[in-house]
Design an enzyme around this catalytic site. Structure first.
Site, mmCIF file in Angstrom:
data_model
loop_
_atom_site.group_PDB
_atom_site.id
_atom_site.type_symbol
_atom_site.label_atom_id
_atom_site.label_comp_id
_atom_site.label_asym_id
_atom_site.label_seq_id
_atom_site.Cartn_x
_atom_site.Cartn_y
_atom_site.Cartn_z
ATOM 1 N N SER A 24 0.780 -1.299 -0.004
ATOM 2 C CA SER A 24 0.257 0.155 0.140
ATOM 3 C C SER A 24 0.777 1.334 -0.069
ATOM 4 O O SER A 24 1.997 1.298 0.699
ATOM 5 C CB SER A 24 -0.998 0.018 1.241
ATOM 6 O OG SER A 24 -1.647 1.353 1.274
ATOM 7 N N SER A 26 -0.747 4.381 0.761
ATOM 8 C CA SER A 26 -1.569 5.082 1.669
ATOM 9 C C SER A 26 -0.708 5.407 2.701
ATOM 10 O O SER A 26 -0.864 6.710 2.978
ATOM 11 C CB SER A 26 -2.698 4.264 2.077
ATOM 12 O OG SER A 26 -3.670 3.987 1.139
ATOM 13 N N LYS A 75 -13.867 -4.710 3.003
ATOM 14 C CA LYS A 75 -14.705 -3.653 2.719
ATOM 15 C C LYS A 75 -15.989 -3.887 3.159
ATOM 16 O O LYS A 75 -17.125 -3.132 3.368
ATOM 17 C CB LYS A 75 -14.577 -3.057 1.355
ATOM 18 C CG LYS A 75 -13.375 -2.433 1.034
ATOM 19 C CD LYS A 75 -13.325 -1.843 -0.360
ATOM 20 C CE LYS A 75 -12.128 -1.134 -0.708
ATOM 21 N NZ LYS A 75 -11.977 -0.261 -1.819
ATOM 22 N N ASN A 96 -15.002 1.886 2.768
ATOM 23 C CA ASN A 96 -13.472 2.196 2.663
ATOM 24 C C ASN A 96 -12.918 3.050 3.657
ATOM 25 O O ASN A 96 -11.679 3.105 3.646
ATOM 26 C CB ASN A 96 -13.114 2.490 1.170
ATOM 27 C CG ASN A 96 -13.290 3.993 0.991
ATOM 28 O OD1 ASN A 96 -14.016 4.407 1.479
ATOM 29 N ND2 ASN A 96 -12.027 4.441 0.001
ATOM 30 N N ASP A 111 -14.372 5.954 -2.667
ATOM 31 C CA ASP A 111 -13.921 5.168 -3.821
ATOM 32 C C ASP A 111 -14.627 6.008 -5.311
ATOM 33 O O ASP A 111 -14.040 6.710 -5.918
ATOM 34 C CB ASP A 111 -14.120 4.010 -4.005
ATOM 35 C CG ASP A 111 -13.080 3.030 -3.339
ATOM 36 O OD1 ASP A 111 -11.643 3.661 -3.100
ATOM 37 O OD2 ASP A 111 -13.421 1.994 -3.024
ATOM 38 N N THR A 162 -17.717 -12.958 -16.130
ATOM 39 C CA THR A 162 -18.546 -13.543 -15.448
ATOM 40 C C THR A 162 -20.078 -12.728 -15.653
ATOM 41 O O THR A 162 -20.254 -11.988 -14.715
ATOM 42 C CB THR A 162 -18.258 -13.830 -14.099
ATOM 43 O OG1 THR A 162 -16.943 -14.222 -14.049
ATOM 44 C CG2 THR A 162 -19.135 -14.800 -13.452
ATOM 45 N N GLU A 164 -23.201 -13.182 -14.593
ATOM 46 C CA GLU A 164 -24.065 -13.097 -13.636
ATOM 47 C C GLU A 164 -23.605 -11.928 -12.635
ATOM 48 O O GLU A 164 -24.583 -11.154 -11.996
ATOM 49 C CB GLU A 164 -24.126 -14.520 -12.717
ATOM 50 C CG GLU A 164 -24.132 -15.585 -13.332
ATOM 51 C CD GLU A 164 -23.071 -16.224 -14.148
ATOM 52 O OE1 GLU A 164 -22.178 -16.506 -13.746
ATOM 53 O OE2 GLU A 164 -23.254 -16.297 -15.450
ATOM 54 N N TYR A 230 -3.734 2.010 -11.560
ATOM 55 C CA TYR A 230 -2.326 3.185 -11.652
ATOM 56 C C TYR A 230 -0.982 2.510 -11.584
ATOM 57 O O TYR A 230 -0.306 3.418 -11.473
ATOM 58 C CB TYR A 230 -2.599 4.325 -10.533
ATOM 59 C CG TYR A 230 -2.774 3.670 -8.953
ATOM 60 C CD1 TYR A 230 -3.866 3.207 -8.539
ATOM 61 C CD2 TYR A 230 -1.494 3.613 -8.378
ATOM 62 C CE1 TYR A 230 -3.995 2.668 -7.109
ATOM 63 C CE2 TYR A 230 -1.758 2.941 -6.938
ATOM 64 C CZ TYR A 230 -2.436 3.043 -6.583
ATOM 65 O OH TYR A 230 -2.941 2.135 -5.141
ATOM 66 N N GLY A 251 -5.657 5.633 -13.289
ATOM 67 C CA GLY A 251 -6.314 5.614 -12.000
ATOM 68 C C GLY A 251 -5.803 6.345 -10.818
ATOM 69 O O GLY A 251 -6.250 6.264 -9.565
HETATM 70 P P1 NAP Z 1 -12.544 -7.459 -7.909
HETATM 71 O O1 NAP Z 1 -13.472 -7.018 -7.101
HETATM 72 O O2 NAP Z 1 -11.543 -8.586 -7.593
HETATM 73 O O3 NAP Z 1 -12.730 -7.400 -9.444
HETATM 74 C C1 NAP Z 1 -12.135 -7.750 -10.243
HETATM 75 C C2 NAP Z 1 -12.954 -7.586 -11.830
HETATM 76 O O4 NAP Z 1 -11.761 -7.944 -12.768
HETATM 77 C C3 NAP Z 1 -13.950 -8.310 -11.888
HETATM 78 O O5 NAP Z 1 -15.045 -7.983 -12.539
HETATM 79 C C4 NAP Z 1 -13.325 -9.733 -12.683
HETATM 80 O O6 NAP Z 1 -14.134 -10.531 -13.523
HETATM 81 C C5 NAP Z 1 -12.431 -8.802 -13.925
HETATM 82 N N1 NAP Z 1 -11.430 -9.519 -14.244
HETATM 83 C C6 NAP Z 1 -10.370 -10.138 -13.689
HETATM 84 N N2 NAP Z 1 -9.475 -10.803 -14.687
HETATM 85 C C7 NAP Z 1 -9.920 -10.832 -15.592
HETATM 86 C C8 NAP Z 1 -9.840 -11.150 -17.158
HETATM 87 N N3 NAP Z 1 -8.613 -11.955 -17.269
HETATM 88 N N4 NAP Z 1 -10.372 -11.009 -18.152
HETATM 89 C C9 NAP Z 1 -11.535 -10.161 -17.953
HETATM 90 N N5 NAP Z 1 -12.126 -9.547 -16.580
HETATM 91 C C10 NAP Z 1 -11.301 -10.093 -15.682
HETATM 92 O O7 NAP Z 1 -11.260 -6.032 -7.795
HETATM 93 P P2 NAP Z 1 -11.712 -4.520 -7.582
HETATM 94 O O8 NAP Z 1 -11.409 -4.330 -5.970
HETATM 95 O O9 NAP Z 1 -13.106 -4.137 -8.318
HETATM 96 O O10 NAP Z 1 -10.479 -3.755 -8.375
HETATM 97 C C11 NAP Z 1 -10.544 -3.722 -9.819
HETATM 98 C C12 NAP Z 1 -9.350 -2.927 -10.498
HETATM 99 O O11 NAP Z 1 -9.629 -1.635 -10.020
HETATM 100 C C13 NAP Z 1 -7.838 -3.256 -9.821
HETATM 101 O O12 NAP Z 1 -7.036 -3.353 -10.799
HETATM 102 C C14 NAP Z 1 -7.320 -2.121 -8.507
HETATM 103 O O13 NAP Z 1 -6.200 -2.291 -8.628
HETATM 104 C C15 NAP Z 1 -8.307 -1.122 -9.218
HETATM 105 N N6 NAP Z 1 -8.613 -0.057 -8.224
HETATM 106 C C16 NAP Z 1 -8.019 1.013 -8.441
HETATM 107 C C17 NAP Z 1 -8.516 2.043 -7.267
HETATM 108 C C18 NAP Z 1 -7.692 3.504 -7.319
HETATM 109 O O14 NAP Z 1 -7.938 4.138 -6.459
HETATM 110 N N7 NAP Z 1 -7.547 3.804 -8.564
HETATM 111 C C19 NAP Z 1 -9.330 1.680 -6.280
HETATM 112 C C20 NAP Z 1 -9.817 0.548 -6.275
HETATM 113 C C21 NAP Z 1 -9.409 -0.536 -7.262
HETATM 114 P P3 NAP Z 1 -14.865 -11.757 -12.922
HETATM 115 O O15 NAP Z 1 -16.166 -11.190 -12.192
HETATM 116 O O16 NAP Z 1 -15.309 -12.454 -14.114
HETATM 117 O O17 NAP Z 1 -13.816 -12.439 -12.037
#
Ligand code: NAP
Length: 287
Positions: A24, A26, A75, A96, A111, A162, A164, A230, A251
């Site tokens: 992190s 942060s 979370k 968060n 967020d 996915t 659903e 990011y 990001g």
């Molecule tokens: P999460 O809950 O684990 O969700 C991940 C998502 O990515 C799901 O929709 C998943 O699809 C999809 N995914 C993963 N691998 C994939 C692949 N090979 N092909 C297609 N889809 C794929 O994660 P999250 O917390 O939402 O975070 C998502 C992203 O946002 C991360 O990269 C994270 O670093 C970024 N983020 C950035 C900030 C920021 O402050 N900038 C804050 C939060 C998150 P399935 O449902 O099919 O598994």
């Protein structure tokens, strides 16, 4: 005179919890904010495994920790341990940020508003009427949808590997705005009609930086390409969109502003966003 981070008997404690947490940025960012504003606070990272969450929250109350940021995997579960959940966090279904007012804990979600503030300040001030495609349906996508609905976008299509999860997510917001689940196999058509395409999947994130969720040729030149990732600062998705003529939004700003809002909730003081950004940028560039 700046006094922040000078630890003494009056120093107020803040922190972030997660599992894992050692990656992190942060603590660097938030301690810089305390230093810049001269607030006598210190912010650290706590590695909290799921079965220690309740003990940690008891510790927050006992020790008077003023503020906590919450990241994966806590979370959702942390909501059960709080006294009050702010409306936005309720609508999003995740917390968060925790504010501790004399032992009464309130959960917020910064967020989505952090993302929207970044997008408006860095790329496009007016989001009203925009047609949005969201790639991915994980935790981050929920906050983004909430934030965009507040901006009165025209419609939001959610497409996810996915299906659903996309249907569930869209269904949770479809009574508030035109939010629907799009077909992952038809992203090309969805993107062709979009003003804003947001990657909320982890595809393209370090170390797998060669990945990209879509073919940039599906985007119109007028389309804004936005990525929550990011690290790297510019993903392959953003680089290819920029080369196509699109405006690209990374990001980092979301990360800075989700922290800035948390800082403001805790301290009532404007967050020094520029200093926070330069501090994180320095860390990401390995300086
Ligand atoms: P999460 O809950 O684990 O969700 C991940 C998502 O990515 C799901 O929709 C998943 O699809 C999809 N995914 C993963 N691998 C994939 C692949 N090979 N092909 C297609 N889809 C794929 O994660 P999250 O917390 O939402 O975070 C998502 C992203 O946002 C991360 O990269 C994270 O670093 C970024 N983020 C950035 C900030 C920021 O402050 N900038 C804050 C939060 C998150 P399935 O449902 O099919 O598994």
């Amino acid at each position: 005179m700046q006094q922040g981070n000078k630890v003494d008997s009056h120093t107020v404690l803040y922190g972030v919890i997660g599992d894992p947490i050692r990656h992190s940025k942060s603590p660097l960012m938030m301690n810089r904010a305390f230093k810049e504003t001269g607030i006598n606070g210190i912010y650290t990272a706590f590695h909290i495994v799921p079965d220690q969450l309740a003990n940690f929250i008891a510790g927050v109350r006992a020790m008077g920790i003023r503020g906590v940021n919450v990241t994966i995997p806590h979370k959702l579960d942390v909501m059960h341990h709080l006294d009050h959940i702010d409306d936005s966090a309720l609508a999003i279904g995740a917390v968060n940020t925790i504010v501790n007012d004399g032992g009464r804990l309130t959960g917020y979600n910064t967020d989505g508003i952090g993302y929207v503030r970044s997008l408006k300040e860095e790329i496009e001030p007016d989001l009203a009427g925009k047609r949005v495609v969201i790639l991915g349906a994980g935790g981050a996508a929920r906050g983004i949808i909430y934030g965009l609905i507040q901006e009165k976008v025209d419609q939001i299509a959610v497409a996810n590997r996915t299906a659903e999860r996309a249907s569930k997510l869209a269904g949770d917001f479809s009574n508030q705005a035109d939010v629907y689940a799009g077909d992952w196999d038809k992203i090309a058509q969805l993107c062709a009609g979009a003003d804003l395409v947001i990657n909320t999947t982890s595809v393209g994130m370090f170390p797998h930086i060669e990945g990209t969720p879509i073919d940039a040729s599906w985007l119109r030149e007028e389309t804004i390409a936005s990525d929550l990732i990011y690290n790297p600062l510019e993903t392959r998705f953003l680089r290819e969109a920029r080369e196509r003529g699109c405006r690209a939004h990374g990001g980092l700003g979301m990360f800075i502003y989700q922290g800035a809002y948390a800082f403001e909730y805790w301290t009532g003081t404007d967050a020094p966003a520029a200093a926070m950004r330069s501090c994180v940028l320095e860390a990401l560039r390995g300086n």
